[in-house]
Design a protein around this motif. Structure first.
Motif, PDB file in Angstrom:
ATOM      1  N   ALA A 145     131.127 -26.082   3.290  1.00 62.11           N
ATOM      2  CA  ALA A 145     129.691 -26.097   3.575  1.00 62.11           C
ATOM      3  C   ALA A 145     129.416 -26.609   4.982  1.00 62.11           C
ATOM      4  O   ALA A 145     128.570 -26.072   5.706  1.00 62.11           O
ATOM      5  CB  ALA A 145     128.970 -26.959   2.541  1.00 62.11           C
ATOM      6  N   LEU A 146     130.137 -27.652   5.391  1.00 62.45           N
ATOM      7  CA  LEU A 146     129.931 -28.218   6.720  1.00 62.45           C
ATOM      8  C   LEU A 146     130.321 -27.222   7.806  1.00 62.45           C
ATOM      9  O   LEU A 146     129.686 -27.166   8.864  1.00 62.45           O
ATOM     10  CB  LEU A 146     130.746 -29.497   6.864  1.00 62.45           C
ATOM     11  CG  LEU A 146     130.589 -30.243   8.190  1.00 62.45           C
ATOM     12  CD1 LEU A 146     129.151 -30.718   8.379  1.00 62.45           C
ATOM     13  CD2 LEU A 146     131.552 -31.425   8.243  1.00 62.45           C
ATOM     14  N   ALA A 147     131.364 -26.427   7.547  1.00 64.03           N
ATOM     15  CA  ALA A 147     131.796 -25.435   8.539  1.00 64.03           C
ATOM     16  C   ALA A 147     130.680 -24.432   8.829  1.00 64.03           C
ATOM     17  O   ALA A 147     130.495 -24.013   9.981  1.00 64.03           O
ATOM     18  CB  ALA A 147     133.043 -24.709   8.040  1.00 64.03           C
ATOM     19  N   ALA A 148     129.934 -24.060   7.793  1.00 64.52           N
ATOM     20  CA  ALA A 148     128.824 -23.132   8.003  1.00 64.52           C
ATOM     21  C   ALA A 148     127.767 -23.763   8.913  1.00 64.52           C
ATOM     22  O   ALA A 148     127.209 -23.097   9.803  1.00 64.52           O
ATOM     23  CB  ALA A 148     128.213 -22.738   6.663  1.00 64.52           C
ATOM     24  N   GLU A 149     127.482 -25.042   8.705  1.00 65.79           N
ATOM     25  CA  GLU A 149     126.533 -25.739   9.571  1.00 65.79           C
ATOM     26  C   GLU A 149     127.049 -25.800  11.005  1.00 65.79           C
ATOM     27  O   GLU A 149     126.279 -25.593  11.968  1.00 65.79           O
ATOM     28  CB  GLU A 149     126.292 -27.152   9.056  1.00 65.79           C
ATOM     29  CG  GLU A 149     125.384 -27.985   9.957  1.00 65.79           C
ATOM     30  CD  GLU A 149     125.329 -29.447   9.536  1.00 65.79           C
ATOM     31  OE1 GLU A 149     124.641 -29.735   8.547  1.00 65.79           O
ATOM     32  OE2 GLU A 149     125.968 -30.281  10.209  1.00 65.79           O
ATOM     33  N   GLN A 150     128.320 -26.072  11.168  1.00 64.27           N
ATOM     34  CA  GLN A 150     128.892 -26.176  12.505  1.00 64.27           C
ATOM     35  C   GLN A 150     128.854 -24.846  13.239  1.00 64.27           C
ATOM     36  O   GLN A 150     128.585 -24.798  14.443  1.00 64.27           O
ATOM     37  CB  GLN A 150     130.327 -26.710  12.407  1.00 64.27           C
ATOM     38  CG  GLN A 150     130.381 -28.164  11.966  1.00 64.27           C
ATOM     39  CD  GLN A 150     131.771 -28.625  11.573  1.00 64.27           C
ATOM     40  OE1 GLN A 150     132.568 -27.844  11.041  1.00 64.27           O
ATOM     41  NE2 GLN A 150     132.065 -29.891  11.793  1.00 64.27           N
ATOM     42  N   TYR A 200     133.518 -18.158   7.018  1.00 63.05           N
ATOM     43  CA  TYR A 200     133.392 -17.146   5.968  1.00 63.05           C
ATOM     44  C   TYR A 200     134.581 -17.188   5.022  1.00 63.05           C
ATOM     45  O   TYR A 200     134.430 -17.062   3.797  1.00 63.05           O
ATOM     46  CB  TYR A 200     133.292 -15.754   6.596  1.00 63.05           C
ATOM     47  CG  TYR A 200     131.945 -15.403   7.172  1.00 63.05           C
ATOM     48  CD1 TYR A 200     130.785 -16.075   6.777  1.00 63.05           C
ATOM     49  CD2 TYR A 200     131.810 -14.386   8.120  1.00 63.05           C
ATOM     50  CE1 TYR A 200     129.544 -15.748   7.301  1.00 63.05           C
ATOM     51  CE2 TYR A 200     130.572 -14.058   8.654  1.00 63.05           C
ATOM     52  CZ  TYR A 200     129.447 -14.738   8.244  1.00 63.05           C
ATOM     53  OH  TYR A 200     128.226 -14.420   8.764  1.00 63.05           O
ATOM     54  N   ALA A 201     135.774 -17.336   5.578  1.00 63.98           N
ATOM     55  CA  ALA A 201     136.984 -17.374   4.747  1.00 63.98           C
ATOM     56  C   ALA A 201     136.951 -18.559   3.792  1.00 63.98           C
ATOM     57  O   ALA A 201     137.329 -18.443   2.620  1.00 63.98           O
ATOM     58  CB  ALA A 201     138.224 -17.427   5.629  1.00 63.98           C
ATOM     59  N   ALA A 202     136.492 -19.699   4.270  1.00 62.75           N
ATOM     60  CA  ALA A 202     136.412 -20.879   3.400  1.00 62.75           C
ATOM     61  C   ALA A 202     135.347 -20.697   2.332  1.00 62.75           C
ATOM     62  O   ALA A 202     135.524 -21.129   1.185  1.00 62.75           O
ATOM     63  CB  ALA A 202     136.107 -22.121   4.246  1.00 62.75           C
ATOM     64  N   ALA A 203     134.236 -20.057   2.678  1.00 66.81           N
ATOM     65  CA  ALA A 203     133.141 -19.887   1.725  1.00 66.81           C
ATOM     66  C   ALA A 203     133.517 -18.951   0.576  1.00 66.81           C
ATOM     67  O   ALA A 203     133.056 -19.142  -0.557  1.00 66.81           O
ATOM     68  CB  ALA A 203     131.904 -19.351   2.445  1.00 66.81           C
ATOM     69  N   ARG A 204     134.340 -17.955   0.865  1.00 66.47           N
ATOM     70  CA  ARG A 204     134.685 -16.997  -0.193  1.00 66.47           C
ATOM     71  C   ARG A 204     136.082 -17.217  -0.771  1.00 66.47           C
ATOM     72  O   ARG A 204     136.576 -16.404  -1.554  1.00 66.47           O
ATOM     73  CB  ARG A 204     134.579 -15.577   0.355  1.00 66.47           C
ATOM     74  CG  ARG A 204     135.541 -15.254   1.490  1.00 66.47           C
ATOM     75  CD  ARG A 204     135.516 -13.776   1.823  1.00 66.47           C
ATOM     76  NE  ARG A 204     136.348 -13.467   2.961  1.00 66.47           N
ATOM     77  CZ  ARG A 204     135.909 -13.201   4.179  1.00 66.47           C
ATOM     78  NH1 ARG A 204     134.606 -13.221   4.415  1.00 66.47           N
ATOM     79  NH2 ARG A 204     136.743 -12.923   5.158  1.00 66.47           N
ATOM     80  N   GLU A 208     142.433 -21.460  -5.549  1.00 65.66           N
ATOM     81  CA  GLU A 208     143.814 -21.629  -5.113  1.00 65.66           C
ATOM     82  C   GLU A 208     143.937 -21.600  -3.597  1.00 65.66           C
ATOM     83  O   GLU A 208     144.788 -22.290  -3.015  1.00 65.66           O
ATOM     84  CB  GLU A 208     144.696 -20.523  -5.713  1.00 65.66           C
ATOM     85  CG  GLU A 208     144.831 -20.561  -7.226  1.00 65.66           C
ATOM     86  CD  GLU A 208     143.576 -20.058  -7.942  1.00 65.66           C
ATOM     87  OE1 GLU A 208     142.765 -19.350  -7.287  1.00 65.66           O
ATOM     88  OE2 GLU A 208     143.410 -20.366  -9.137  1.00 65.66           O
ATOM     89  N   ASP A 209     143.098 -20.798  -2.938  1.00 64.35           N
ATOM     90  CA  ASP A 209     143.179 -20.670  -1.483  1.00 64.35           C
ATOM     91  C   ASP A 209     142.283 -21.655  -0.740  1.00 64.35           C
ATOM     92  O   ASP A 209     142.414 -21.806   0.480  1.00 64.35           O
ATOM     93  CB  ASP A 209     142.782 -19.246  -1.064  1.00 64.35           C
ATOM     94  CG  ASP A 209     143.728 -18.193  -1.609  1.00 64.35           C
ATOM     95  OD1 ASP A 209     144.907 -18.532  -1.860  1.00 64.35           O
ATOM     96  OD2 ASP A 209     143.293 -17.035  -1.788  1.00 64.35           O
ATOM     97  N   LEU A 210     141.378 -22.315  -1.453  1.00 65.40           N
ATOM     98  CA  LEU A 210     140.395 -23.170  -0.781  1.00 65.40           C
ATOM     99  C   LEU A 210     141.019 -24.304   0.035  1.00 65.40           C
ATOM    100  O   LEU A 210     140.548 -24.573   1.152  1.00 65.40           O
ATOM    101  CB  LEU A 210     139.406 -23.743  -1.805  1.00 65.40           C
ATOM    102  CG  LEU A 210     138.302 -24.635  -1.225  1.00 65.40           C
ATOM    103  CD1 LEU A 210     137.475 -23.875  -0.189  1.00 65.40           C
ATOM    104  CD2 LEU A 210     137.409 -25.180  -2.339  1.00 65.40           C
ATOM    105  N   PRO A 211     142.045 -25.012  -0.447  1.00 66.80           N
ATOM    106  CA  PRO A 211     142.586 -26.118   0.359  1.00 66.80           C
ATOM    107  C   PRO A 211     143.006 -25.689   1.764  1.00 66.80           C
ATOM    108  O   PRO A 211     142.690 -26.369   2.745  1.00 66.80           O
ATOM    109  CB  PRO A 211     143.777 -26.604  -0.473  1.00 66.80           C
ATOM    110  CG  PRO A 211     143.408 -26.259  -1.880  1.00 66.80           C
ATOM    111  CD  PRO A 211     142.694 -24.945  -1.789  1.00 66.80           C
ATOM    112  N   VAL A 212     143.693 -24.555   1.875  1.00 65.53           N
ATOM    113  CA  VAL A 212     144.127 -24.081   3.187  1.00 65.53           C
ATOM    114  C   VAL A 212     142.944 -23.564   3.997  1.00 65.53           C
ATOM    115  O   VAL A 212     142.788 -23.889   5.181  1.00 65.53           O
ATOM    116  CB  VAL A 212     145.199 -22.978   3.040  1.00 65.53           C
ATOM    117  CG1 VAL A 212     145.487 -22.327   4.400  1.00 65.53           C
ATOM    118  CG2 VAL A 212     146.479 -23.560   2.459  1.00 65.53           C
ATOM    119  N   ALA A 213     142.077 -22.761   3.357  1.00 57.30           N
ATOM    120  CA  ALA A 213     140.929 -22.197   4.072  1.00 57.30           C
ATOM    121  C   ALA A 213     139.984 -23.299   4.553  1.00 57.30           C
ATOM    122  O   ALA A 213     139.445 -23.230   5.662  1.00 57.30           O
ATOM    123  CB  ALA A 213     140.181 -21.215   3.164  1.00 57.30           C
ATOM    124  N   ALA A 214     139.785 -24.318   3.722  1.00 53.73           N
ATOM    125  CA  ALA A 214     138.895 -25.414   4.106  1.00 53.73           C
ATOM    126  C   ALA A 214     139.491 -26.224   5.251  1.00 53.73           C
ATOM    127  O   ALA A 214     138.763 -26.670   6.156  1.00 53.73           O
ATOM    128  CB  ALA A 214     138.630 -26.317   2.908  1.00 53.73           C
TER     129      ALA A 214
END
Length: 277
Positions: A145-150, A200-204, A208-214
């Motif tokens: 969420a913070l990445a979208a703000e940034q 976008y990658a982190a949001a979707r 399982e993939d969220l830790p790396v994408a985030a």
């Protein structure tokens, strides 16, 4: 909110219960707080007392206790651990508790209110499954969420820079016609669009993939926003650092946001094992 080690307090704002990551061990207290001015501040590790006895139990929810003592750092709608806690939260417990006292602070970014939260035998309960996995899910969701703000902030800085470069004249021509300004803005555009892809990658991302994408988004988007905010001031010149212009607000937001869930270096350190480093 972050639990910190040493002496000091929690930073945050807002009412209601907050979540805290209790460290797994006493450990040596360290600089875990943030005073809103870019400097660390020590705070004591959260500890819990079992009801009906004086024994200090640092895992109240795990052993049936429900009293939380200590001070923690919280930002509005944000739950996070400090630098010391990232190393010490192994085996810790994620709990929810109602602060007994809130003290407003003056943060670097005054558009994001902060306050110190104190806990004195505050009732606590397990949040989620309470373990490290629960804390990591909260952290990664917050990073996405913070990445979208940034990214939005970085894009706003770029738009403001381009508009000023077209409008401001020097030596009888717009400063945007000078190659040095053009190259500067082109570099910022590359950062903004790359950061947008990471966000976008982190949001979707799947669970399982969220830790790396985030971690990727948390590292790249924070630095992209900080760079875009700095270049925005450079393009605007002297007016960019005055209270009359909003450029300084972006720089302050970018600076504090980059530390909200840990600095970019910490996220890259989490990525290192996946790259075999």
């Amino acid at each position: 909110m972050r639990a910190a080690g040493g002496r000091g307090g929690v930073r945050g704002a807002g009412g209601g219960a907050v979540a805290a990551a209790l460290p797994a061990d006493g450990g040596a207290g360290g600089r875990g707080g943030h005073d809103g001015r870019g400097r660390g501040r020590a705070a004591p590790p959260a500890a819990a007392d079992r009801r009906g006895g004086g024994h200090r139990d640092r895992h109240p929810a795990r052993r049936g206790g429900s009293d939380l003592r200590g001070r923690h750092a919280e930002r509005r709608r944000a739950v996070h651990a400090g630098r010391r806690d990232r190393a010490r939260v192994r085996g810790g417990v994620l709990v929810e508790a109602e602060p007994t006292r809130r003290t407003p602070l003056v943060p670097l970014d005054q558009t994001r209110p902060l306050c110190a939260l104190a806990f004195d035998r505050a009732p606590a309960r397990v949040a989620g499954d309470g373990g490290r996995a629960a804390w990591e899910r909260v952290r990664d969701a917050g990073l996405a969420a913070l990445a979208a703000e940034q990214v939005g902030g970085a894009a706003a800085c770029l738009a403001a820079s381009v508009a000023h470069a077209k409008r401001r004249h020097q030596f009888g021509r717009p400063i945007g016609s000078f190659q040095a300004i053009q190259h500067k803005l082109a570099d910022v555009l590359l950062l903004v669009e790359s950061a947008r892809s990471a966000a976008y990658a982190a949001a979707r991302a799947t669970p399982e993939d969220l830790p790396v994408a985030a971690a990727i988004a948390g590292s790249y988007c924070a630095e992209a926003y900080a760079t875009a905010a700095g270049e925005n001031i450079q393009v605007h010149g002297g007016i960019g650092i005055t209270w009359e212009h909003d450029a300084h607000r972006h720089l302050k937001r970018a600076t504090t946001a980059a530390r909200l869930f840990g600095p970019p270096q910490a996220h890259r350190a989490r990525l290192a094992p996946t790259a075999g480093l």
